[in-house]
Design a protein around this motif. Structure first.
Motif, PDB file in Angstrom:
ATOM      1  N   MET A   1       0.661  -0.982   0.005  1.00  9.78           N
ATOM      2  CA  MET A   1      -0.219  -0.233  -0.160  1.00  9.78           C
ATOM      3  C   MET A   1       1.091   1.022  -0.030  1.00  9.78           C
ATOM      4  N   LYS A   2       2.292   1.076   0.742  1.00 11.34           N
ATOM      5  CA  LYS A   2       3.068   2.411   1.096  1.00 11.34           C
ATOM      6  C   LYS A   2       3.113   3.041  -0.565  1.00 11.34           C
ATOM      7  N   ALA A   3       3.534   2.071  -1.663  1.00 10.02           N
ATOM      8  CA  ALA A   3       3.997   2.390  -3.130  1.00 10.02           C
ATOM      9  C   ALA A   3       3.436   3.252  -3.286  1.00 10.02           C
ATOM     10  N   TYR A   4       1.367   3.364  -3.148  1.00  7.94           N
ATOM     11  CA  TYR A   4       0.510   4.043  -4.124  1.00  7.94           C
ATOM     12  C   TYR A   4       0.589   5.346  -2.334  1.00  7.94           C
ATOM     13  N   LEU A   5       0.900   5.310  -1.883  1.00  9.52           N
ATOM     14  CA  LEU A   5       0.730   6.664  -1.172  1.00  9.52           C
ATOM     15  C   LEU A   5       2.524   7.798  -1.017  1.00  9.52           C
TER      16      LEU A   5
ATOM     17  N   PRO B   1      -5.357  10.826   7.292  1.00  7.57           N
ATOM     18  CA  PRO B   1      -5.839   9.632   7.420  1.00  7.57           C
ATOM     19  C   PRO B   1      -5.292   8.925   6.951  1.00  7.57           C
ATOM     20  N   GLU B   2      -4.311   8.589   6.159  1.00  9.05           N
ATOM     21  CA  GLU B   2      -3.867   7.695   5.424  1.00  9.05           C
ATOM     22  C   GLU B   2      -2.271   7.595   6.111  1.00  9.05           C
TER      23      GLU B   2
ATOM     24  N   HIS C   1      -8.816   0.685  -2.873  1.00  4.94           N
ATOM     25  CA  HIS C   1      -7.559   0.888  -2.398  1.00  4.94           C
ATOM     26  C   HIS C   1      -7.768   0.783  -0.532  1.00  4.94           C
ATOM     27  N   PRO C   2      -7.349  -0.036  -0.093  1.00  6.74           N
ATOM     28  CA  PRO C   2      -7.364  -0.585   1.346  1.00  6.74           C
ATOM     29  C   PRO C   2      -7.934   0.497   2.012  1.00  6.74           C
TER      30      PRO C   2
ATOM     31  N   GLN D   1      -1.564  -7.396   8.985  1.00  6.86           N
ATOM     32  CA  GLN D   1      -0.535  -7.453   8.024  1.00  6.86           C
ATOM     33  C   GLN D   1       0.079  -8.245   8.322  1.00  6.86           C
ATOM     34  N   LYS D   2       1.103  -9.043   7.697  1.00  8.09           N
ATOM     35  CA  LYS D   2       2.064  -9.794   7.783  1.00  8.09           C
ATOM     36  C   LYS D   2       3.459  -9.485   7.983  1.00  8.09           C
TER      37      LYS D   2
END
Length: 147
Positions: A1-5, A45-46, A91-92, A141-142
């Motif tokens: 997810m972090k790659a998209y933020l 919020p992210e 989006h998560p 998350q793993k």
């Protein structure tokens, strides 16, 4: 997810550190709130949610999180932006927000039923939906957060 933020690593680390200290009772909520207000103009919020996905990796249990979440929300309320973040469907974070909206609607439905005639099947249906919350809140998350 972090790659998209587009997230600031140092900011994420400081947010997570404050949350951990509060959960571990190394810092009072009042001290944490002052630190948050002195340190941040705003938090998205992210940014707020990112550390939540990894906080279990630091030994914070679900029970501790549930017990301390009201304090955490109070601590960050002055700087947390709450406007719509315009995330794409799927989006998560958007998925999480949609699930929270569904839960709120379910709770409103339960509240409305409390003052009506008891009909067993309707209540069973509501309880079945309520049981699905466990899936919503047990996602983990793993991978640990690497800051």
């Amino acid at each position: 997810m972090k790659a998209y933020l587009n997230l600031d690593e140092e900011k994420l680390k400081k947010i997570l550190d404050i949350k951990l200290k509060v959960f571990r009772r190394e810092m009072s909520p009042a001290e944490a709130k002052k630190l948050v207000n002195d340190s941040f103009t705003f938090i998205t919020p992210e940014e707020f949610a990112y550390g939540e996905q990894h906080i279990l990796e630091y030994g914070i249990t679900d029970e501790v999180m549930v017990e301390g979440m009201d304090d955490i929300i109070d601590i960050f309320e002055d700087v947390l932006r709450t406007e719509d973040s315009h995330l794409p469907q799927g989006h998560p974070i958007q998925t999480y927000l949609n699930e929270v909206d569904a839960l709120e609607a379910l709770l409103r439905g339960i509240e409305a039923k409390m003052n009506t005639k008891f009909i067993k099947n309707e209540w069973l249906e509501l309880y079945d939906k309520l049981r699905q919350i466990n899936t919503h809140f047990s996602r983990k998350q793993k991978k640990p957060l690497k800051l």
